[in-house]
Design a protein around this motif. Sequence first.
Motif, PDB file in Angstrom:
ATOM      1  N   GLU A 516       0.697  -1.209  -0.008  1.00  0.00           N
ATOM      2  CA  GLU A 516      -0.043  -0.069   0.160  1.00  0.00           C
ATOM      3  C   GLU A 516       0.881   1.297  -0.012  1.00  0.00           C
ATOM      4  N   LYS A 543     -10.906   3.706  -0.650  1.00  0.00           N
ATOM      5  CA  LYS A 543      -9.315   2.769  -0.336  1.00  0.00           C
ATOM      6  C   LYS A 543      -8.524   3.552   0.439  1.00  0.00           C
ATOM      7  N   HIS A 547      -7.084   2.699   4.208  1.00  0.00           N
ATOM      8  CA  HIS A 547      -5.487   2.473   4.491  1.00  0.00           C
ATOM      9  C   HIS A 547      -4.857   3.610   5.141  1.00  0.00           C
TER      10      HIS A 547
END
Length: 575
Positions: A516, A543, A547
């Motif tokens: 990520e 997303k 994250h």
Amino acid sequence: MQFMRIKSGILFLLLCGIPFLLLAGAEVALRTIGYGQDYALFIPCPDKESGTYIINSRFYARNFSGEIKKSVENAPAWGMPLQQKKKEGTFRIFVLGGSVALGDVPEQAFNIPRYLEVMLQASFPGTHFEIHNLACFALGSPVMRDAAEQAAAFSPDLFCVYMGNNEYVGNFLSRWFQGSRLRSAAEMRLLFKLQQCRLLQLAQSFYPEFEDPLLASWSSYFKNAFPLAPNSSGREQMYWNYASNLHDIYASAQRAGTGMLVCSVAANIAAMPPLGSVHRTDLTESEKEQWDHYFSTACALMPEQPALALEHFREALEIDDTFALLHFHMGECFLLLKQFAEAKKSFQCACDFDAHPVRADSRINAVIRQLVKMERESGILFADVEKNFSDAAESGVIGQEYCYDYVHLNLEGNYQVASMIFDAIKDFVAQKTGRSPVKEKLDYPTASRYLGLSPLLELKCIDAMLEEQERFRVLFPDYLPGRYALVKQKAEAALPESAVDDALEAIDSALEIRGEDLQLRRLRCEILWDAGRAKEMHQEAQKILAHFGDTPLGAFTGRLFISAENQEEDIENTH
């Protein structure tokens, strides 16, 4: 009698000390109730465990005024959170410098620290590398010195310094600028210390902040910045300040027991005319008339008759050799005549005599090399970017091979600097971590693939470079547009119909390699937004929040894209 003298002395000390005690008490009280602004580089990160910090945008914003200050102050954060005490198995690097080290959007995803990170991580997979970019546009060595002093308390393994272009801009764009005088390095250090005092902040609150209209915006600055002539006292103060601050950064590294890598600074001297030229102060009117005659005659002969033009330029040079543009045109003549050594001397003189020194000149690089020479036995590391870029140029003169304007680098230029830094520090990293590199250094295409670069994103970066060039052409009509318009045409012609999907696939591949990554997710959102795929962009923004939503920068980025989508829907519903 003796007792009376002692008593009088004690009373005198008490009377003198009471005001200081009262002031100290007031300062403590103001801090306790949370009054004022904290201008420290690192501030505690909200909603994070104790010992976690973020980089404070006000540390940078305090140096500006007007719209520039507001834009910097409103930045959500300058990077990702970090623990004051790093985790075991982590190699932490702090990058110090200006806009070249920082990178511009969208180039921040492909800046020098990012390329360096993927190269280090690929060669030393058993070590986790944290590279925190403390660089800031338009700010020079006084601010970076303060940053290094504070970063020394955050478990650094290496300071990486690419700095020297902003010693003029960093003083005169700054809110600390006064009249036509550069503040000394010591004055700047004192100002930074005093600014943290809450009592002074309280006193300042009763007076509106002075915002010099000449420094309120980029355009007003470039139009109104006064010339700093070569050999002037101000120019000498600039070099002295830089040397003092660079030595202090090295001293901070030594106190922290960390390594330090310093780079010489590359500048485009062959394709960028000087931004300001001034005559010597004692030039008489008749000498000026003669000089103008020779100069204008020579300019009229260019570029068709460079040899003859040189003869007239040399006549002008005999009268006044301090006018920067004269040296630049002589360099152009030598280049046309393929006299590359002479061309390099003339172009460097043009840079050194530039009265608006926004590029690191030979004196700045001499300071860097002198520090390296003095401290080489102490283990200071050196990447000679200026020499390597010169050697790579066909004529031996740095032009637009890697620089798209006066100092800022194209993507391959970022890679090349990162590559030189990697070569300079790899043995130090191996010694510090106890691990040898397991593979060779990544080449440019591979490193770019690790960062998710695609033809579409490369074109996006070229567009950003051209916009920057046009901004300079408005302010400086003599600015040379260079080769990037042609580069753009070729990139557009080669772009396939599947460019958007290819770009998304490239980012997905990079995410698989790196894990990520906020920058990669941000780029993915931008590509989807530009392609009109708002729903997919919304999913990608979610997303980001999933994250990175617990960090100020991640939360800001995710909400920014969601907000953009909502505004678009409101506009559609209105119509």
